[in-house]
Design an enzyme around this catalytic site. Structure first.
Site, PDB file in Angstrom:
ATOM      1  N   ASN A  77       0.817  -1.288   0.068  1.00  0.00           N
ATOM      2  CA  ASN A  77       0.115  -0.141   0.002  1.00  0.00           C
ATOM      3  C   ASN A  77       0.721   1.218  -0.062  1.00  0.00           C
ATOM      4  OD1 ASN A  77      -0.295   2.020   2.645  1.00  0.00           O
ATOM      5  ND2 ASN A  77       0.075  -0.174   3.153  1.00  0.00           N
ATOM      6  N   PHE A 136      -1.780   8.096   4.181  1.00  0.00           N
ATOM      7  CA  PHE A 136      -2.640   8.847   5.323  1.00  0.00           C
ATOM      8  C   PHE A 136      -3.948   9.527   4.791  1.00  0.00           C
ATOM      9  CE2 PHE A 136       1.202   9.574   8.558  1.00  0.00           C
ATOM     10  CZ  PHE A 136       1.230   8.193   8.792  1.00  0.00           C
ATOM     11  N   SER A 174       5.251   5.196   8.934  1.00  0.00           N
ATOM     12  CA  SER A 174       4.945   5.077   7.553  1.00  0.00           C
ATOM     13  C   SER A 174       5.895   5.153   6.545  1.00  0.00           C
ATOM     14  CB  SER A 174       3.678   5.885   7.370  1.00  0.00           C
ATOM     15  OG  SER A 174       3.138   5.657   6.107  1.00  0.00           O
ATOM     16  N   ASN A 181       4.917   5.988   3.390  1.00  0.00           N
ATOM     17  CA  ASN A 181       4.311   6.784   2.266  1.00  0.00           C
ATOM     18  C   ASN A 181       3.945   8.360   2.586  1.00  0.00           C
ATOM     19  OD1 ASN A 181       3.750   4.237   0.877  1.00  0.00           O
ATOM     20  ND2 ASN A 181       2.226   3.706   2.671  1.00  0.00           N
ATOM     21  N   THR A 182       4.588   8.883   3.507  1.00  0.00           N
ATOM     22  CA  THR A 182       4.706  10.160   3.742  1.00  0.00           C
ATOM     23  C   THR A 182       6.201  10.510   3.855  1.00  0.00           C
ATOM     24  OG1 THR A 182       2.613  10.456   5.111  1.00  0.00           O
ATOM     25  CG2 THR A 182       4.183  12.215   5.387  1.00  0.00           C
ATOM     26  N   ASN A 200       5.634  -1.523  11.265  1.00  0.00           N
ATOM     27  CA  ASN A 200       4.846  -1.229  10.377  1.00  0.00           C
ATOM     28  C   ASN A 200       5.320  -1.752   9.208  1.00  0.00           C
ATOM     29  OD1 ASN A 200       3.386   0.783   8.592  1.00  0.00           O
ATOM     30  ND2 ASN A 200       3.663   2.529  10.123  1.00  0.00           N
TER      31      ASN A 200
END
Ligand SMILES: Cc1cc2nc3c(=O)[nH]c(=O)nc-3n(C[C@H](O)[C@H](O)[C@H](O)COP(=O)(O)O)c2cc1C
Length: 346
Positions: free
Chosen positions: A109, A113, A171, A173-174, A238
């Protein structure tokens, strides 16, 4: 079970469509689903100042907006973690951003967020029926100029409503977020959060959620800083940005965080490393690739007091929760442990 059959049908749809439909179904039909039977007392554990009926929790990211925590508790989870929630609402990354790797029993994924923001989530979370343990996971907005301030704001708004707060600095993804795991930044973040918690006059437990992709230095720094900061625990881990060469699915090259079966080994290794450095001084929650009772048991023996899962639900459906608890109980009995607590780190 009919819900597992529904889950198989949903797997025919693109991953995010299936997920949104699952949340909608859980919201609509929750009152009609018979609640899971009470847990065997040997699965119960007292930790973080709470009595958990069993140690199997739903990991963050499934219910980002606190829409269905009570329905998910009804499937037999011992606790549910909502979020990640950021101070301001944000849309996340463009779709597609969620991919099944079916042959590998894994997921990638890069949601980024996506969430309704702390104000909307706080109102929803506050209105839930309080019939089980619910944590909230907090993060920073992508466009934030002061990420530490974002965590402080989210903590101040959400901590009074939650059984614990997970501080997500892991995460992938940031962009740049994982830099908050570096020693000095992390010390500053945890100091600000401890101060904010003191001002709220609450003792809500704080847990730091870390990445599985840590080098030797971070493996030493994180437990040092966490112990010095006086937080209560670590969530390990994570998703990973690495890609094991064994992956077979055509989606394996998608960007984002990998979860599910291939994450089990690396996340359990980091869990064991943390336990070796911290002993029993902090509570550890083990997450990553748990798909059976034996997996949950392995996390507990590696040092986890509690275990979480997400990806396996997508492949096995909600009946998985009851199966895992039965199998876990079988493992405890087989090895002569009278309770979950006895097996932690053994
Ligand atoms: C689609 C998806 C979204 C996720 N979103 C979040 C999130 O918002 N915050 C977070 O801390 N972890 C998030 N995670 C990570 C999970 O909480 C968990 O740490 C990870 O998936 C490993 O567990 P699993 O192998 O059982 O899925 C997400 C995972 C997935 C698959």
């Amino acid at each position: 079970m009919i819900l597992d059959a529904a889950a198989s049908v949903l797997r025919l749809f693109p991953a995010e469509t299936a997920h949104l439909a699952t949340i909608r179904l859980a919201r609509s039909f929750a009152p009609l689903i018979p609640a899971a039977p009470p847990d065997d007392s040997r699965l119960g554990i007292r930790v973080l100042g709470r009595d958990f009926p069993n140690p199997i929790g739903l990991a963050a990211g499934f219910d980002k907006n606190a829409e269905v925590p009570v329905a998910m508790l009804g499937f037999g989870f011992g606790f549910v973690e909502c979020g990640t929630v950021t101070p301001r609402p944000q849309a996340g990354n463009p779709r597609p951003r969620l991919f099944r790797l079916s042959e590998d029993r894994a997921v990638i994924n890069r949601m980024g967020f996506n969430n309704d923001g702390m104000e909307v989530v706080a109102q929803r979370f506050a209105a839930r029926r309080r019939n089980g343990i619910c944590g909230i996971n907090i993060g920073a907005n992508k466009a934030s100029l002061d990420r530490i301030e974002d965590y402080r704001l989210a903590l101040a708004r959400l901590a009074p409503l939650a059984d614990y707060v997970a501080v997500n600095v892991s995460s992938p993804n940031t962009p740049g977020l994982r830099g908050l795991q570096d020693r000095d930044e992390l010390a500053r973040l945890l100091e600000v959060l401890r101060e904010a918690r003191a001002q709220l006059q609450t003792s809500v437990p704080l847990l730091l959620k870390i990445a599985p992709d840590l080098d030797g230095r971070a493996l030493d720094d994180i437990p040092d800083v966490a112990l010095a900061a006086g937080i209560e625990g670590l969530i390990v881990s994570n998703t990973t940005i690495t890609r094991p060469p064994s992956l077979k699915s055509r989606n394996a090259a998608e960007a984002g965080g990998l979860s599910g079966v291939p994450l089990f080994e690396p996340s359990t290794r980091i869990l064991r490393e943390m336990r070796a450095r911290i002993g029993a001084k902090l509570v550890l929650i083990g997450v990553g690739g748990v798909a059976s009772g034996a997996d949950a048991y392995a996390k507990i023996r590696a040092g986890a007091s509690l275990v979480q899962l997400y990806s396996a639900l997508a492949f096995q459906g909600p009946g998985l929760v009851q199966r895992i608890k039965q199998e876990l109980l079988g493992c405890l009995v087989r090895d002569g442990f009278a309770s979950v607590s006895e097996a932690i780190g053994k």
